[in-house]
Design an enzyme around this catalytic site. Structure first.
Site, PDB file in Angstrom:
ATOM      1  N   LYS A   1      50.327  38.977  53.379  1.00 30.10           N
ATOM      2  CA  LYS A   1      51.066  38.884  52.254  1.00 30.10           C
ATOM      3  C   LYS A   1      52.296  38.634  52.548  1.00 30.10           C
ATOM      4  O   LYS A   1      53.269  39.714  52.454  1.00 30.10           O
ATOM      5  CB  LYS A   1      50.632  39.929  51.147  1.00 30.10           C
ATOM      6  CG  LYS A   1      50.972  39.994  49.742  1.00 30.10           C
ATOM      7  CD  LYS A   1      50.279  41.022  48.996  1.00 30.10           C
ATOM      8  CE  LYS A   1      50.790  41.330  47.653  1.00 30.10           C
ATOM      9  NZ  LYS A   1      50.744  40.016  46.772  1.00 30.10           N
TER      10      LYS A   1
HETATM   11  N1  PMP Z   1      45.872  36.296  45.937  1.00 33.55           N
HETATM   12  C1  PMP Z   1      47.106  36.454  45.855  1.00 33.55           C
HETATM   13  C2  PMP Z   1      47.768  34.950  46.288  1.00 33.55           C
HETATM   14  C3  PMP Z   1      47.707  37.370  45.636  1.00 33.55           C
HETATM   15  O1  PMP Z   1      49.062  37.410  45.303  1.00 33.55           O
HETATM   16  C4  PMP Z   1      47.006  38.517  45.041  1.00 33.55           C
HETATM   17  C5  PMP Z   1      47.889  39.750  44.548  1.00 33.55           C
HETATM   18  N2  PMP Z   1      47.864  40.800  45.539  1.00 33.55           N
HETATM   19  C6  PMP Z   1      45.579  38.532  45.288  1.00 33.55           C
HETATM   20  C7  PMP Z   1      45.049  37.339  45.414  1.00 33.55           C
HETATM   21  C8  PMP Z   1      45.099  39.552  44.521  1.00 33.55           C
HETATM   22  O2  PMP Z   1      45.043  40.759  45.663  1.00 33.55           O
HETATM   23  P1  PMP Z   1      44.897  42.182  45.238  1.00 33.55           P
HETATM   24  O3  PMP Z   1      43.649  42.493  44.352  1.00 33.55           O
HETATM   25  O4  PMP Z   1      44.936  42.889  46.454  1.00 33.55           O
HETATM   26  O5  PMP Z   1      46.125  42.579  44.482  1.00 33.55           O
END
Ligand code: PMP
Length: 328
Positions: A168
């Protein structure tokens, strides 16, 4: 444009304290130098976590998993976080407590300081900040109950050899922001991004699921962020005796799906009503989506016995023992 931004900034939700490099400081004191490396090049990593109120008090949803992903994101970029996971775990709870909130969004950020200018940032000072603020439904309450209008983006999602999609990474969100802004300017609520091969990848900040003939599908994690909500939904679906198939699929498969929905910490579980103006199913929230959404909200509100371990109560004294044998 600048004026508009200033108004919006001042309307942004705030809290009292931010944790930075080991200390809690006032919201307005949590500032950095304009030559902060990450500000210029986006070389940093972050997390997005939510805390919900439950019958037993506020609880952070899947905190350990989020922190493991934070450390893995840093590892992928070769950034060494100058704290242990248990320190960041404690600091997160300390920050939430200091801000006296029952529900909030939590944003840990790992960034490089202003001591290096060039692209070779080896040895740059690594900073960690944790901010929290109140954040309601990301796409609006209406979106959670009635669904949203989505458009396939003209911007392609990163190939995993261009940007490391398991991490991320701050800079990766330039791509997401371009997609999101395009979709909103064109009158949609959210963007759906395709991977470089033209398969469906994910939303600007969400993973996607579709339902067809009672089967649930979601793209494999190769070109997407390995979402923690995605993982939660896969577990919940298995309790409904429905296996989620992790498979590539095309945009037209979404057009003819019976149901579709996005998942993410911010977006929670948001139904998708239409893609590129093609109504999905009956254009309302389908039964499988509804059931999963209910199960998900029960879990994060502490109403599911099976998933008590997804919650870290604010009053907890029991910190996880990070497994030394696991290479985070
Ligand atoms: N894809 C992207 C590009 C994101 O930024 C997020 C948010 N973190 C998600 C998927 C979903 O991830 P999560 O369920 O861990 O928040």
């Amino acid at each position: 444009m600048i004026f508009e931004m200033e108004i919006k900034m001042s309307e942004s939700p705030q809290s009292e304290k931010i944790w930075i490099d080991g200390n809690l400081v006032g919201w307005n004191q949590a500032t950095v130098h304009v030559l902060t490396h990450t500000l210029h090049y986006g070389y940093g990593v972050f997390e997005g976590i939510r805390m919900y109120n439950t019958d037993n008090g506020p609880a952070v949803f899947r905190l350990e998993e989020h922190l493991i992903r934070l450390f893995r994101s840093a590892k992928i970029l070769g950034i060494e976080i100058p704290f242990r996971k248990e320190d960041i775990f404690r600091a997160t709870l300390e920050t939430v407590r200091a801000n006296n909130m029952e529900e909030c969004y939590i944003r840990p950020l790992v960034f490089l300081g202003d001591d290096k200018r060039g692209l070779n940032c080896q040895g740059a000072k690594v900073h960690v900040a944790i901010a929290v603020w109140p954040w309601g439904a990301y796409l609006g309450d209406e979106a959670l109950s009635n669904g949203i209008k989505v458009k396939v983006s003209s911007f392609t999602r990163h190939h995993h050899n261009i940007f490391m999609t398991k991490a991320k990474v701050c800079g990766a969100y330039v791509n997401s922001i371009m997609a999101k802004m395009e979709a909103v300017k064109d009158g949609y609520d959210e963007a759906l991004m395709l991977d470089p091969n033209g398969n469906v990848a994910e939303g600007s900040g969400e993973n996607i699921f579709i339902v067809r003939n009672g089967k649930i599908k979601t793209p494999p994690v190769s070109a997407i962020l390995d979402g923690i909500t995605r993982d939660s939904i896969i577990s919940l679906a298995s309790e409904m005796d429905t296996v989620v198939e992790e498979q590539y699929f095309s945009r037209d498969e979404v057009y003819i799906a019976d149901e579709a929905f996005f998942t993410g910490t911010a977006a929670e579980l948001t139904p998708i009503n239409s893609l590129d103006n093609r109504i999905i199913g009956k254009g309302n929230v389908g039964p499988i989506t509804k059931k999963l959404q209910t199960m998900f909200f029960e879990a994060l509100r502490g109403k599911s016995k099976k998933h008590k371990n997804w919650l870290c109560y604010l009053g907890t004294q029991a910190y996880p023992t990070w497994r030394q044998d696991l290479n985070y």
